[in-house]
Design an enzyme around this catalytic site. Structure first.
Site, PDB file in Angstrom:
ATOM      1  N   THR A  36     -56.364 -41.369  20.725  1.00 39.95           N
ATOM      2  CA  THR A  36     -55.869 -40.106  21.264  1.00 39.95           C
ATOM      3  C   THR A  36     -56.961 -39.059  21.034  1.00 39.95           C
ATOM      4  OG1 THR A  36     -54.955 -39.307  19.164  1.00 39.95           O
ATOM      5  CG2 THR A  36     -53.526 -40.746  20.494  1.00 39.95           C
ATOM      6  N   THR A 125     -46.033 -38.436   4.154  1.00 34.19           N
ATOM      7  CA  THR A 125     -46.527 -37.110   3.792  1.00 34.19           C
ATOM      8  C   THR A 125     -45.542 -36.378   2.885  1.00 34.19           C
ATOM      9  OG1 THR A 125     -46.962 -34.913   4.718  1.00 34.19           O
ATOM     10  CG2 THR A 125     -45.547 -36.336   6.009  1.00 34.19           C
ATOM     11  N   ASP A 126     -46.045 -35.440   2.091  1.00 35.19           N
ATOM     12  CA  ASP A 126     -45.154 -34.616   1.258  1.00 35.19           C
ATOM     13  C   ASP A 126     -44.295 -33.678   2.103  1.00 35.19           C
ATOM     14  OD1 ASP A 126     -47.141 -32.834   2.055  1.00 35.19           O
ATOM     15  OD2 ASP A 126     -47.636 -32.133   0.040  1.00 35.19           O
ATOM     16  N   GLU A 127     -44.673 -33.501   3.394  1.00 38.27           N
ATOM     17  CA  GLU A 127     -43.913 -32.548   4.227  1.00 38.27           C
ATOM     18  C   GLU A 127     -42.479 -33.010   4.464  1.00 38.27           C
ATOM     19  OE1 GLU A 127     -45.793 -30.645   7.458  1.00 38.27           O
ATOM     20  OE2 GLU A 127     -47.744 -30.587   6.465  1.00 38.27           O
ATOM     21  N   TYR A 150     -42.896 -32.358  13.271  1.00 35.55           N
ATOM     22  CA  TYR A 150     -43.792 -33.367  12.680  1.00 35.55           C
ATOM     23  C   TYR A 150     -43.158 -33.973  11.429  1.00 35.55           C
ATOM     24  CZ  TYR A 150     -47.420 -35.083   9.493  1.00 35.55           C
ATOM     25  OH  TYR A 150     -48.130 -35.839   8.588  1.00 35.55           O
ATOM     26  N   LYS A 154     -41.855 -37.848  10.623  1.00 33.73           N
ATOM     27  CA  LYS A 154     -42.354 -38.687   9.531  1.00 33.73           C
ATOM     28  C   LYS A 154     -41.196 -39.111   8.615  1.00 33.73           C
ATOM     29  CE  LYS A 154     -46.189 -39.541   8.635  1.00 33.73           C
ATOM     30  NZ  LYS A 154     -47.134 -40.620   9.058  1.00 33.73           N
ATOM     31  N   ASN A 180     -54.923 -33.431   2.636  1.00 36.38           N
ATOM     32  CA  ASN A 180     -56.242 -34.043   2.430  1.00 36.38           C
ATOM     33  C   ASN A 180     -57.347 -33.162   2.984  1.00 36.38           C
ATOM     34  OD1 ASN A 180     -56.025 -37.652   2.678  1.00 36.38           O
ATOM     35  ND2 ASN A 180     -54.458 -36.256   1.944  1.00 36.38           N
ATOM     36  N   VAL A 206     -55.912 -16.710   9.935  1.00 36.37           N
ATOM     37  CA  VAL A 206     -55.020 -17.033   8.811  1.00 36.37           C
ATOM     38  C   VAL A 206     -53.590 -16.679   9.217  1.00 36.37           C
ATOM     39  CG1 VAL A 206     -54.404 -16.399   6.437  1.00 36.37           C
ATOM     40  CG2 VAL A 206     -56.812 -16.713   7.070  1.00 36.37           C
ATOM     41  N   HIS A 276     -42.938 -22.010   9.062  1.00 41.00           N
ATOM     42  CA  HIS A 276     -44.053 -22.335   8.150  1.00 41.00           C
ATOM     43  C   HIS A 276     -43.569 -22.593   6.716  1.00 41.00           C
ATOM     44  CE1 HIS A 276     -48.439 -20.991   7.068  1.00 41.00           C
ATOM     45  NE2 HIS A 276     -48.172 -22.227   6.680  1.00 41.00           N
TER      46      HIS A 276
END
Ligand code: NAD
Ligand code: DAU
Length: 346
Positions: A36, A125-127, A150, A154, A180, A206, A276
């Site tokens: 991709t 993932t920790d998300e 996302y 997961k 990471n 930001v 967020h």
């Protein structure tokens, strides 16, 4: 010598993992990747000449090709990195995330089970745990509370892994890592995006107040942890991976500018990412106690080396910043985009 199927091996973490596996010299590697926008065979330049390495261009949703690859190559283990991985893209268009991350994982699990694969490592993932307040850290017992499409995709994939272990006794292991950084990271993610923009004296966008906290780990430490889990983890278990290295985004961006010798005036506050997550922090006590894993790369050294890698590989950076990524960036950050960052970005 065993053969390991690595999915998503042309991406950021997958390519670092493939290199690590080949360097260790204990296994043959089949890299299965759809290429991709995030997949790039240049990330593996040099590996193509290694007789223990084979590339298959394929989508994890292509059941026939997954089956054929799993049954024809003597594959005994699977390490599953392939995913749509960028939170902002999942906000703009969740469908690809549901399709690849959930359906693709189900297809892989089912075909790997039928092919009697002996180990299946799901790189998560920790998300999936959602967002933390000012104190505490995610453990493996923290309830799943994903906030972005996302993260939800997961978490769904993790639950499929759990179900395949529970129902079929299929030997699945799940790893959940924090953010990471390191070489070959696609410059849509915070660190390479900020380095790339700073190098061109462009604004550094930001999100919100910049006080969101991420727990950073060098990619080589993540890859070593995944491999320890592959070799010695207990089937059915979940292993959190993280470096105890929390930083506010604004502080991290400031550090990058300092390393690059650029002015902090480049920092531009832009509207926040919808939903967020405020803070992530990983308690990696379980993998440390069970498998003896410890991070080896200090953040100061790792960050400086990462900046140097992008300085030394500006050809790579330019190549991935052209083409389709450019169109995405203009849509996201350019004039009229969600994060209009001023200067006609790209
Ligand atoms: P990446 O976006 O850099 O790479 C993803 C790779 O998967 C690419 O090579 C892409 O071509 C491939 N891919 C995507 N869809 C595919 C499909 N349908 N079929 C086959 N291949 C496909 O991602 P990354 O940052 O290297 O992350 C790798 C994995 O690690 C992901 O599962 C991600 O959820 C997880 N993870 C990432 C981080 C991080 O900080 N980047 C942290 C924890 C976990
Ligand atoms: O925690 C692990 C996760 O880390 C992985 O599962 C994901 O695949 C990976 O993309 C990463 O997710 P984040 O959303 O934390 O990473 P990202 O680099 O997109 O953003 C890091 C932080 O920086 C986050 O708080 C949002 C902020 N940010 C990001 C970008 C791209 C900005 O402030 N500006 C930006 O332009």
């Amino acid at each position: 010598m065993k053969t390991i199927l690595v999915t998503g091996g042309a991406g950021f973490i997958g390519s670092n993992y493939v290199r690590q596996l080949l360097l260790a010299g204990e296994a043959k590697v089949v890299n299965y990747d759809a290429l991709t926008y995030a997949g790039n065979l240049e990330n593996l330049s040099g590996c193509e000449n290694d007789e223990r390495y084979r590339f298959v261009k394929g989508d994890i949703r292509d059941r026939d090709l997954v089956r054929q690859t799993l049954t024809s190559g003597g594959i005994s283990e699977v390490v599953h990195f392939a995913a749509e991985s960028h939170v902002d893209r999942s906000v703009e268009g969740p469908e690809a995330f549901v399709s690849t991350n959930i359906l693709g994982t189900e297809i892989l699990l089912e075909e790997a089970r039928r092919a009697e694969v002996e180990r299946f490592v799901m790189v998560s993932t920790d998300e999936v745990y959602g967002s933390l307040g000012d104190a505490g850290a995610f453990t493996e017992r923290t309830p799943l509370a994903p906030n972005s499409p996302y993260a939800a995709s997961k978490a769904s994939a993790d639950l499929l892994c759990r179900a395949f272990h529970h129902t079929f006794d299929f030997p699945v292991l799940v790893t959940r890592c924090s953010n990471n950084y390191g070489p070959f990271q696609f410059p849509e993610k915070l660190i390479p995006l900020m380095i790339a923009n700073a190098l061109e004296d462009k604004p550094l966008p930001v999100y919100g107040d910049g006080q969101n906290v991420r727990d950073w780990l060098h990619v080589s430490d993540h890859c070593r942890a995944v491999d320890m889990v592959r070799r010695a983890g207990v089937a059915g278990e979940v292993y959190n991976i993280g470096g105890c290295n929390e930083l506010k985004n604004l502080d991290l961006v400031g550090l990058l500018l300092d390393i690059l010798g650029k002015s902090r005036d480049l920092i531009t506050f832009v509207p926040d990412r919808p939903g967020h997550d405020r803070r992530y922090a990983i308690d990696a006590g379980y993998i440390r106690a069970q498998l003896g894993w410890e991070p080896e790369v200090s953040f100061d050294q790792g960050l400086a080396a990462t900046v140097q890698w992008y300085l030394d590989n500006q050809g790579w950076l330019q190549a991935v910043r052209s083409g389709r990524y450019r169109a995405y960036y203009e849509d996201m950050y350019g004039r009229g985009g969600r994060h209009d960052a001023g200067e006609g970005e790209g």
